[in-house]
Each structure stands twice: as C-alpha cells, then as structure tokens.
Design a protein around this motif. Structure first.
Motif, PDB file in Angstrom:
ATOM      1  N   ILE A   1      37.540 -42.661  -4.868  1.00  0.00           N
ATOM      2  CA  ILE A   1      36.870 -41.860  -5.887  1.00  0.00           C
ATOM      3  C   ILE A   1      35.790 -42.760  -6.482  1.00  0.00           C
ATOM      4  O   ILE A   1      36.066 -43.903  -6.847  1.00  0.00           O
ATOM      5  CB  ILE A   1      37.858 -41.428  -6.987  1.00  0.00           C
ATOM      6  N   VAL A   2      34.582 -42.277  -6.561  1.00  0.00           N
ATOM      7  CA  VAL A   2      33.473 -43.092  -7.049  1.00  0.00           C
ATOM      8  C   VAL A   2      33.094 -42.676  -8.460  1.00  0.00           C
ATOM      9  O   VAL A   2      32.864 -41.490  -8.728  1.00  0.00           O
ATOM     10  CB  VAL A   2      32.234 -42.967  -6.131  1.00  0.00           C
ATOM     11  N   PHE A   3      33.048 -43.661  -9.348  1.00  0.00           N
ATOM     12  CA  PHE A   3      32.535 -43.425 -10.695  1.00  0.00           C
ATOM     13  C   PHE A   3      31.134 -43.989 -10.766  1.00  0.00           C
ATOM     14  O   PHE A   3      30.911 -45.194 -10.593  1.00  0.00           O
ATOM     15  CB  PHE A   3      33.427 -44.090 -11.750  1.00  0.00           C
ATOM     16  N   LEU A   4      30.154 -43.127 -11.005  1.00  0.00           N
ATOM     17  CA  LEU A   4      28.756 -43.548 -11.131  1.00  0.00           C
ATOM     18  C   LEU A   4      28.530 -44.029 -12.560  1.00  0.00           C
ATOM     19  O   LEU A   4      28.372 -43.233 -13.480  1.00  0.00           O
ATOM     20  CB  LEU A   4      27.816 -42.378 -10.806  1.00  0.00           C
ATOM     21  N   ASP A   5      28.532 -45.332 -12.729  1.00  0.00           N
ATOM     22  CA  ASP A   5      28.444 -45.880 -14.076  1.00  0.00           C
ATOM     23  C   ASP A   5      27.008 -45.856 -14.579  1.00  0.00           C
ATOM     24  O   ASP A   5      26.112 -46.443 -13.963  1.00  0.00           O
ATOM     25  CB  ASP A   5      28.976 -47.312 -14.084  1.00  0.00           C
ATOM     26  N   GLY A   6      26.781 -45.195 -15.699  1.00  0.00           N
ATOM     27  CA  GLY A   6      25.457 -45.147 -16.301  1.00  0.00           C
ATOM     28  C   GLY A   6      25.152 -46.351 -17.177  1.00  0.00           C
ATOM     29  O   GLY A   6      24.047 -46.468 -17.712  1.00  0.00           O
ATOM     30  N   GLY A   7      26.143 -47.241 -17.325  1.00  0.00           N
ATOM     31  CA  GLY A   7      25.930 -48.446 -18.134  1.00  0.00           C
ATOM     32  C   GLY A   7      26.371 -48.306 -19.572  1.00  0.00           C
ATOM     33  O   GLY A   7      26.993 -49.196 -20.143  1.00  0.00           O
ATOM     34  N   THR A   8      26.064 -47.169 -20.168  1.00  0.00           N
ATOM     35  CA  THR A   8      26.407 -46.923 -21.567  1.00  0.00           C
ATOM     36  C   THR A   8      27.903 -46.611 -21.689  1.00  0.00           C
ATOM     37  O   THR A   8      28.453 -45.978 -20.798  1.00  0.00           O
ATOM     38  CB  THR A   8      25.593 -45.727 -22.106  1.00  0.00           C
ATOM     39  N   PRO A   9      28.579 -47.036 -22.750  1.00  0.00           N
ATOM     40  CA  PRO A   9      28.053 -47.681 -23.952  1.00  0.00           C
ATOM     41  C   PRO A   9      28.043 -49.210 -23.923  1.00  0.00           C
ATOM     42  O   PRO A   9      27.601 -49.827 -24.874  1.00  0.00           O
ATOM     43  CB  PRO A   9      29.008 -47.182 -25.038  1.00  0.00           C
ATOM     44  N   PHE A  10      28.561 -49.838 -22.841  1.00  0.00           N
ATOM     45  CA  PHE A  10      28.576 -51.301 -22.813  1.00  0.00           C
ATOM     46  C   PHE A  10      27.153 -51.843 -22.786  1.00  0.00           C
ATOM     47  O   PHE A  10      26.823 -52.808 -23.469  1.00  0.00           O
ATOM     48  CB  PHE A  10      29.355 -51.804 -21.599  1.00  0.00           C
ATOM     49  N   PHE A  11      26.306 -51.219 -21.967  1.00  0.00           N
ATOM     50  CA  PHE A  11      24.881 -51.552 -21.938  1.00  0.00           C
ATOM     51  C   PHE A  11      24.128 -50.395 -22.601  1.00  0.00           C
ATOM     52  O   PHE A  11      24.486 -49.244 -22.427  1.00  0.00           O
ATOM     53  CB  PHE A  11      24.387 -51.708 -20.497  1.00  0.00           C
ATOM     54  N   LYS A  12      23.050 -50.714 -23.305  1.00  0.00           N
ATOM     55  CA  LYS A  12      22.360 -49.674 -24.072  1.00  0.00           C
ATOM     56  C   LYS A  12      20.867 -49.592 -23.740  1.00  0.00           C
ATOM     57  O   LYS A  12      20.083 -49.025 -24.488  1.00  0.00           O
ATOM     58  CB  LYS A  12      22.537 -49.921 -25.567  1.00  0.00           C
ATOM     59  N   THR A  13      20.464 -50.110 -22.593  1.00  0.00           N
ATOM     60  CA  THR A  13      19.037 -50.221 -22.256  1.00  0.00           C
ATOM     61  C   THR A  13      18.310 -48.887 -22.307  1.00  0.00           C
ATOM     62  O   THR A  13      17.341 -48.709 -23.041  1.00  0.00           O
ATOM     63  CB  THR A  13      18.867 -50.837 -20.853  1.00  0.00           C
ATOM     64  N   ASP A  14      18.745 -47.918 -21.501  1.00  0.00           N
ATOM     65  CA  ASP A  14      18.017 -46.654 -21.378  1.00  0.00           C
ATOM     66  C   ASP A  14      17.992 -45.884 -22.692  1.00  0.00           C
ATOM     67  O   ASP A  14      16.979 -45.284 -23.050  1.00  0.00           O
ATOM     68  CB  ASP A  14      18.641 -45.787 -20.275  1.00  0.00           C
ATOM     69  N   ASP A  15      19.104 -45.871 -23.398  1.00  0.00           N
ATOM     70  CA  ASP A  15      19.156 -45.138 -24.659  1.00  0.00           C
ATOM     71  C   ASP A  15      18.170 -45.699 -25.673  1.00  0.00           C
ATOM     72  O   ASP A  15      17.521 -44.949 -26.399  1.00  0.00           O
ATOM     73  CB  ASP A  15      20.578 -45.177 -25.234  1.00  0.00           C
ATOM     74  N   LEU A  16      18.061 -47.028 -25.717  1.00  0.00           N
ATOM     75  CA  LEU A  16      17.124 -47.643 -26.654  1.00  0.00           C
ATOM     76  C   LEU A  16      15.679 -47.342 -26.265  1.00  0.00           C
ATOM     77  O   LEU A  16      14.844 -47.056 -27.110  1.00  0.00           O
ATOM     78  CB  LEU A  16      17.355 -49.159 -26.696  1.00  0.00           C
ATOM     79  N   LEU A  17      15.386 -47.375 -24.973  1.00  0.00           N
ATOM     80  CA  LEU A  17      14.032 -47.079 -24.513  1.00  0.00           C
ATOM     81  C   LEU A  17      13.662 -45.627 -24.760  1.00  0.00           C
ATOM     82  O   LEU A  17      12.505 -45.300 -25.015  1.00  0.00           O
ATOM     83  CB  LEU A  17      13.900 -47.407 -23.025  1.00  0.00           C
ATOM     84  N   LEU A  18      14.659 -44.738 -24.698  1.00  0.00           N
ATOM     85  CA  LEU A  18      14.409 -43.323 -24.945  1.00  0.00           C
ATOM     86  C   LEU A  18      14.420 -42.982 -26.430  1.00  0.00           C
ATOM     87  O   LEU A  18      14.174 -41.841 -26.810  1.00  0.00           O
ATOM     88  CB  LEU A  18      15.474 -42.477 -24.229  1.00  0.00           C
ATOM     89  N   GLY A  19      14.722 -43.985 -27.266  1.00  0.00           N
ATOM     90  CA  GLY A  19      14.761 -43.746 -28.707  1.00  0.00           C
ATOM     91  C   GLY A  19      15.961 -42.936 -29.131  1.00  0.00           C
ATOM     92  O   GLY A  19      15.943 -42.253 -30.154  1.00  0.00           O
ATOM     93  N   SER A  20      17.039 -42.996 -28.333  1.00  0.00           N
ATOM     94  CA  SER A  20      18.228 -42.200 -28.614  1.00  0.00           C
ATOM     95  C   SER A  20      19.362 -43.092 -29.116  1.00  0.00           C
ATOM     96  O   SER A  20      19.545 -44.206 -28.639  1.00  0.00           O
ATOM     97  CB  SER A  20      18.678 -41.476 -27.338  1.00  0.00           C
ATOM     98  N   LYS A  21      20.101 -42.591 -30.083  1.00  0.00           N
ATOM     99  CA  LYS A  21      21.281 -43.309 -30.559  1.00  0.00           C
ATOM    100  C   LYS A  21      22.415 -43.135 -29.558  1.00  0.00           C
ATOM    101  O   LYS A  21      22.604 -42.062 -29.003  1.00  0.00           O
ATOM    102  CB  LYS A  21      21.708 -42.775 -31.925  1.00  0.00           C
ATOM    103  N   VAL A  22      23.142 -44.218 -29.328  1.00  0.00           N
ATOM    104  CA  VAL A  22      24.296 -44.144 -28.428  1.00  0.00           C
ATOM    105  C   VAL A  22      25.415 -43.423 -29.159  1.00  0.00           C
ATOM    106  O   VAL A  22      25.918 -43.906 -30.164  1.00  0.00           O
ATOM    107  CB  VAL A  22      24.747 -45.558 -27.994  1.00  0.00           C
TER     108      VAL A  22
END
Length: 277
Positions: A141-162
C-alpha cells in the motif's frame, strides 16, 4: 553554447534552464541571443506555476514570508540572487518561436509563432513505466506523502496556514496504517515528497516504515492501494487505475485552508472513498 550560437536557424532549442543564478542568467543570454528556434515549455499546474504568476513583487513577498518562518540565511541570499537574475533577464528576453502548453490556465498573450498543446510531464513518465516489466504480486500500500505537517514548504509559499499538527496527524495516521496492514495483509510504504530530505527524526513519524525517494511511479504501479491527503502524484494512481483512499482528520475538517480544500476537491472529482483517520 558556442555550438548553439553557430547554428543560425538550423537548430531547435528547448530551454529548461531556469534563471535562478548569474550562471544560469549567462546561459539564458547566450540561448536567447542566438539565431535558433526557441521552444518554451509551460505547465499551469503545481506550486511553481503559482509562484511564477505572482510577479516579481509578489515573489519577493513570498520569499520574505518564507524566510521569516522557515528559510535559512543561505536560502534567503540564494533567493535574492535568483530574483535579481530574473530582473536582468528581462533586458534580453524575446518571444519563443514555439510554446508547448500543459493545461489551459496559461498566460500566452505574447506573439509566439506557434502554440502547441501537449500532455503533462507526469503522463510522459507514466508512458515510460507503463510497459516496463515488473515483479508479480501487488502486496504493498503506497502512501503519497505531501510533506505536511512535518515539512511546511508548499503551504508557506502558497500563503496558507497549516491546518493540522504533527502531534495529532501522525499518531492517527500510524493507527490507520496498522489497521489497514492487518486487514489487507499488506505493507504500507511511504513515497517521499521529492522536495524534502527525510532525516532520522522525520522517518520516526512513520514508525520505521520504509521511506523511499524518487520511486513514486514504480511504487504506485506495483501497489494494491494508494493513500493520499492531497498529493499531485495521485495522477499516477489514476493513470494506473489503482484504488484510492483520500485521508483527512478532525483538524482538517475544522480548518478551512488550502490543505482541507484540496482534500475535499480530490474526493469530489475522483469519486473515491474518504477516510477520517
């Protein structure tokens, strides 16, 4: 580069060198000032496209916001150099002779001699793997990890709160993994987000499960089920016609942010099952 300059309308050049340093600025200057047919590739999907659409001042705001929250001094200097290089690039910019367009939301107002609609880079990768021989059996079973919430790169670049936290998300996720592995007699493997380096601390949040980099397509092809919160790599699961479960949590349900909206949107357009872990 000297060979490119000597071609004189005898060569077609696809320029994939981003202007993010003075070295790449020089390369772009040579290519754009040469008498060759220039081909430009534009993809309207992803965070990079959003950042590009913000314009120079919008990008500077994003850089300052990210630097304040997460960026190092070295990263900040590199980003400033990148923006300065892009400003200089406008002085020798010229329209490409051909524009290869992925998606519909592309600003193509400049007078390109020819616009060509093409499929995405992800689809090209899918075609490459589609006919590859693979081992028999789909026991993962594959879990596609988006990084969040451990990593917050994309959310910060998009101006979105985690909208969800490490302390709440990962314990619930592990409990779900444990239950799913027992029910399906399969092993959950983690397809790592390509932007993030998973150190020992990051790997601990998955309780020792295998975290694999740059193997997402192969993992999805071999899998019996694909799990995601809102990863764009879900396109591979769709193309390989794999069962999909979209994951959410109480925190995401309560918080109206980019992550929560993406999760709901995925469930809606795919018509797949959503599980609140």
């Amino acid at each position: 580069l000297l060979a490119v300059r000597s071609c004189k309308k005898k060569a077609y050049v696809i320029n994939h060198v981003p202007v993010d340093s003075f070295g790449s600025l020089f390369v772009n200057y040579i290519i754009r000032s040469s008498d060759v047919f220039l081909i430009e590739y534009k993809d309207s999907s992803g965070v990079a496209s959003y950042v590009e659409s913000c314009g120079i001042f919008g990008r500077l705001q994003l850089i300052l916001k990210f630097a304040h929250k997460k960026g190092t001094f070295k990263w900040f200097i590199r980003q400033i150099i990148s923006q300065v290089a892009q400003i200089f690039s406008y002085f020798f910019a010229r329209d490409s002779d051909y524009l290869l367009m992925v998606g519909k939301n592309i600003d193509a107002t400049s007078e390109h001699s020819k616009k060509i609609q093409i499929h995405s880079f992800d689809y090209s990768i899918y075609l490459k793997y589609k006919y590859k021989k693979s081992y028999s059996g789909n026991n993962t079973i594959v879990f596609l990890d988006g990084g969040t919430p451990f990593f917050k790169t994309d959310d910060l670049l998009l101006g979105s709160k985690v909208g969800f936290t490490v302390n709440e998300w990962y314990p619930s996720l592990l409990l779900f993994f444990d239950w799913l592995e027992k029910e399906m007699n399969c092993t959950v493997v983690i397809a790592a987000h390509p932007k993030h380096k998973y150190n020992n601390e990051a790997k601990k949040v998955f309780n020792g499960r295998e975290v694999l980099h740059n193997k997402t397509v192969g993992l999805v092809k071999q899998s019996s089920l694909v799990l995601t919160r809102a990863s764009t790599a879900i396109s591979y699961a769709i193309m390989f016609k794999k069962p999909i479960i979209v994951l959410t949590s109480n925190e995401l349900v309560k918080n109206v942010n980019t992550s929560a909206k993406n999760t709901k949107y995925l469930k809606k357009i795919l018509g797949c099952q959503m599980v609140n872990i």
